[in-house]
Scaffold this active site. Structure first.
Site, PDB file in Angstrom:
ATOM      1  N   ASP A  76      19.659  18.905 -30.751  1.00 15.64           N
ATOM      2  CA  ASP A  76      20.463  17.683 -30.839  1.00 15.64           C
ATOM      3  C   ASP A  76      21.944  17.913 -30.596  1.00 15.64           C
ATOM      4  O   ASP A  76      22.712  16.952 -30.565  1.00 15.64           O
ATOM      5  CB  ASP A  76      20.294  17.046 -32.224  1.00 15.64           C
ATOM      6  CG  ASP A  76      20.976  17.866 -33.311  1.00 15.64           C
ATOM      7  OD1 ASP A  76      20.813  19.111 -33.304  1.00 15.64           O
ATOM      8  OD2 ASP A  76      21.669  17.273 -34.149  1.00 15.64           O
TER       9      ASP A  76
ATOM     10  N   CYS B  58       0.844  -1.200   0.000  1.00 13.44           N
ATOM     11  CA  CYS B  58       0.000   0.000   0.000  1.00 13.44           C
ATOM     12  C   CYS B  58       0.877   1.247   0.000  1.00 13.44           C
ATOM     13  O   CYS B  58       2.102   1.170   0.109  1.00 13.44           O
ATOM     14  CB  CYS B  58      -0.939   0.012   1.201  1.00 13.44           C
ATOM     15  SG  CYS B  58      -0.095   0.234   2.788  1.00 13.44           S
TER      16      CYS B  58
ATOM     17  N   ASP C  54      22.907  23.476 -28.369  1.00 13.27           N
ATOM     18  CA  ASP C  54      21.541  23.599 -27.852  1.00 13.27           C
ATOM     19  C   ASP C  54      21.473  23.410 -26.339  1.00 13.27           C
ATOM     20  O   ASP C  54      20.418  23.604 -25.732  1.00 13.27           O
ATOM     21  CB  ASP C  54      20.623  22.556 -28.510  1.00 13.27           C
ATOM     22  CG  ASP C  54      20.572  22.702 -30.022  1.00 13.27           C
ATOM     23  OD1 ASP C  54      20.389  23.838 -30.490  1.00 13.27           O
ATOM     24  OD2 ASP C  54      20.711  21.681 -30.721  1.00 13.27           O
TER      25      ASP C  54
ATOM     26  N   CYS D 231       3.015   1.623   2.973  1.00 15.05           N
ATOM     27  CA  CYS D 231       4.211   0.766   2.891  1.00 15.05           C
ATOM     28  C   CYS D 231       5.324   1.486   2.141  1.00 15.05           C
ATOM     29  O   CYS D 231       6.481   1.512   2.580  1.00 15.05           O
ATOM     30  CB  CYS D 231       3.886  -0.532   2.162  1.00 15.05           C
ATOM     31  SG  CYS D 231       2.753  -1.636   3.013  1.00 15.05           S
TER      32      CYS D 231
ATOM     33  N   ASP E 185      15.717  23.580 -32.868  1.00 19.55           N
ATOM     34  CA  ASP E 185      16.884  23.692 -33.736  1.00 19.55           C
ATOM     35  C   ASP E 185      16.478  23.214 -35.132  1.00 19.55           C
ATOM     36  O   ASP E 185      15.432  22.572 -35.304  1.00 19.55           O
ATOM     37  CB  ASP E 185      17.997  22.812 -33.151  1.00 19.55           C
ATOM     38  CG  ASP E 185      19.236  22.789 -34.020  1.00 19.55           C
ATOM     39  OD1 ASP E 185      19.660  23.861 -34.464  1.00 19.55           O
ATOM     40  OD2 ASP E 185      19.746  21.685 -34.271  1.00 19.55           O
TER      41      ASP E 185
END
Length: 641
Positions: free
Chosen positions: A525, A12, A529, A15, A428
């Site tokens: 990428d 639960c 960036d 827990c 980009d």
């Protein structure tokens, strides 16, 4: 270092809270985040100050287990526990039905006294053989000043049993609740059984990813002269860097490596490999000597031999699985609020139960003692922290799993929650929206038409149109020349673009848009960036980009199909909507049922139309947890493209 570790024994939200607090209390643990649905803990710790063995011992002390041994499988342990749980639930049903048959005089065993005594023995057998773990776990929890659902179950059944036993021998024999004691155990065990089965469904995506890795591989050995190779089947776990492996048509590549020889019926020196499960690209990729191959991919035509370069946890597939597991162990902001509520839920419910008993006794005196006990016990049983605790992680786990199936890796729950709010995407150009033509001589690139130098990525136009159609502004930032940037912006239908951008320019744009109140996603990428990615509300990297970009980004697109981005944003909205649905119904469940269990309707009716008993309270509690998990599983169907 950070590590995701399987946890055994959690049932639960309380827990999970106990495990999390215990781990975070250890010296050397910087942060521990527990995933109830994934049954794991993401632990950031200093190995010089705390060992995995110390963490394991700490959890053993409060009734849980941490799987750190190499020769132990968490899945095998859970399967064994599930079988034991199934057996206990089936036995509990048999004992409870027998107790009801005897206690309700459906079977004549020789009068009320004998009936009560036999019911006591049957109920005692049920509590001991089927419900013993509730009591042992409750004692461990209370010993460490903690409380979970086991404490509520243990208290309620023990009180009901002792009261019934007293009446059997010394009090009013007509006021016994042995059948209710047994049915509480039965319904709670059945609920957990159904819950475990449903939670397995939420982890389907992880199992699919794990299933991409074969269990055995063909290792090629040569004699001293380098001739007469022999092929031997070995477990994948024994493969070492530098081993030469043979992969046959239709088999999965076992580890990451480099092709040393390839052949097919189409080409003497090449094989064609399906990489769609990793990259999402539908067409097979030609592989020749020197080409890189990834674990989990499949040669479709011909066979290849490869030299292992990355094995075990260092393969790309293993890193993807690790990333998804870590993401599923992370917490969304709303979950932190729910965790705080779950932490005090059990003590509050115990207090409400005691208050219910006291009020009944003050108002009605000793004459209402049986009703006071029934109401107090029903409050203990019907209250359910599990539904609240499961509301967020189940939806997140299914959502992140669906994202992974569509080649979108989300590193943390916060990113998934924020994606739906994005109203500006800064992107980009080269490597993100377009890909360079590898056949071009770049020493002469400036003299070539721009659609020769590079081409749009698959479905890039459709993706940009979809984003803008949903009210998301798109800004294209490029380091290329003005005429090239304008050409591709026109091709993509992007109104906002800027050429000749430096990394600082990209960061400045993100900062300016955020100052205007916009929620900005940055997609890129390259190293150039990274600044903007770090600043954005949601950062998105391309898998074929630089490691720096992927390290900074919260989301990684494993495919060149940019439709994955609007899909991820739609998925975010559906996942968060599902979280709030779950929380709403979990809250309403407790808000309605706890007062009903306490007997509030007796204030308005001489004979209330609804009277919750401990038995039906246990059934409702079990149903509430299962319903939350089943509702989250609907995401697997509504989240498709």
């Amino acid at each position: 270092m950070k590590q995701t570790l399987p946890v055994v024994g959690m049932a639960c939200a309380a827990c999970a809270g106990s495990v999390e607090r215990k781990l975070n209390s250890l010296k050397g643990v910087t942060n521990a985040s527990v995933n109830l649905v994934g049954r794991s803990a993401l632990v950031d710790y200093d190995p010089a100050q705390v060992t995995l063995e110390a963490m394991k011992q700490a959890l053993n002390d409060i009734g849980f287990d941490l799987v750190i041994e190499q020769d132990r499988s968490a899945d095998a342990i859970r399967r064994r526990e599930y079988v034991l749980l199934l057996r206990r639930a089936m036995l509990s049903w048999l004992l409870s039905l027998a107790c009801m048959c005897v206690g309700m005089r459906w079977v004549d065993v020789g009068g009320p006294t004998v009936s009560n005594q036999l019911s006591l023995l049957i109920a005692l057998a049920n509590l001991w053989f089927c419900g013993r773990t509730f009591y042992t776990n409750a004692v461990r929890q209370l010993r460490h000043a903690m409380a979970n659902m086991d404490v509520l179950v243990a208290l309620s059944t023990l009180v009901a049993f002792l009261f019934s036993a007293y009446n059997t021998f010394w009090g009013d024999p007509s006021q016994t609740y042995f059948d209710s004691c047994g049915m509480i155990i039965t319904f709670v065990l059945t609920g957990r059984l159904l819950e475990e089965k449903a939670k397995d469904g939420t982890a389907m995506s992880i199992r699919k990813l794990m299933g991409l890795s074969p269990k055995t591989a063909h290792v090629v050995s040569y004699d001293e002269a380098g001739n007469a190779p022999t092929v031997e089947d070995v477990p994948v776990a024994t493969i070492e860097v530098g081993d030469v492996l043979e992969v046959r048509p239709g088999e999965r590549v076992p580890v990451d490596g480099e092709v040393v020889a390839a052949e097919s019926f189409m080409t003497a020196n090449a094989a064609y490999v399906d990489e769609s499960m990793i990259t999402g690209e539908p067409l097979p990729v030609e592989k020749r000597s020197g080409s890189r191959v990834l674990a989990g991919t499949i040669p479709l035509q011909g066979k290849l031999r490869m030299r292992a370069r990355q094995v075990g946890e260092h393969t790309a597939l293993a890193r993807i699985i690790s990333m998804v597991e870590a993401a599923e162990s992370s917490k969304a902001p709303v979950q932190r609020i729910v965790d705080k509520a779950a932490r005090v839920f059990v003590p509050v419910v115990a207090t409400l139960s005691l208050l219910t008993f006291v009020v009944w006794m003050v108002v009605g005196g000793w004459a209402v003692l049986p009703q006071a006990l029934v109401c107090a016990v029903t409050v203990l049983v019907v209250a359910c922290p599990c539904a609240m605790g499961l509301a967020t992680p189940t939806a997140l786990m299914v959502g992140m799993g669906k994202a992974a199936e569509h080649h979108v890796l989300i590193k943390d729950a916060t990113a998934l929650e924020r994606l739906r709010k994005v109203d500006v995407v800064v992107t980009d150009k080269t490597g993100t929206l377009t890909k360079a033509n590898q056949q071009v001589d770049f020493t002469q690139a400036d003299s070539l038409p721009y659609d020769v130098r590079e081409t749009l990525k698959p479905h890039a136009l459709e993706a940009m149109q979809t984003l803008q159609g949903h009210g998301v502004d798109v800004w294209m930032m490029s380091g290329d020349r003005e005429d090239a940037a304008r050409y591709w912006a026109d091709k993509l239908g992007v109104a906002h673009y800027k050429a000749g951008c430096t990394p600082q320019d990209k960061e400045d744009l993100v900062r300016r848009l955020q100052a205007e109140g916009k929620r900005v996603a940055m997609i890129g990428d390259g190293i150039n960036d990274a600044q903007a990615l770090a600043l954005a509300d949601v950062s998105i990297a391309m898998a074929d980009g630089t490691d720096v970009a992927m390290d900074v980004a919260q989301v990684t697109l494993m495919t060149d199909d940019l439709r994955a981005l609007p899909y991820a944003m739609r998925l975010s909205g559906k996942t968060v909507s599902m979280i709030w649905q779950n929380l709403f119904w979990a809250f309403v469940y407790n808000l309605v049922n706890i007062p009903l269990a306490a007997g509030v309707l007796w204030l308005f009716y001489a004979e209330p139309p609804i009277r919750l008993t401990p038995m039906w309270g246990a059934a409702l509690m079990a149903f509430s947890s299962v319903s939350v998990v089943l509702n989250s599983l609907r995401l697997r169907f509504v989240a498709n493209r």
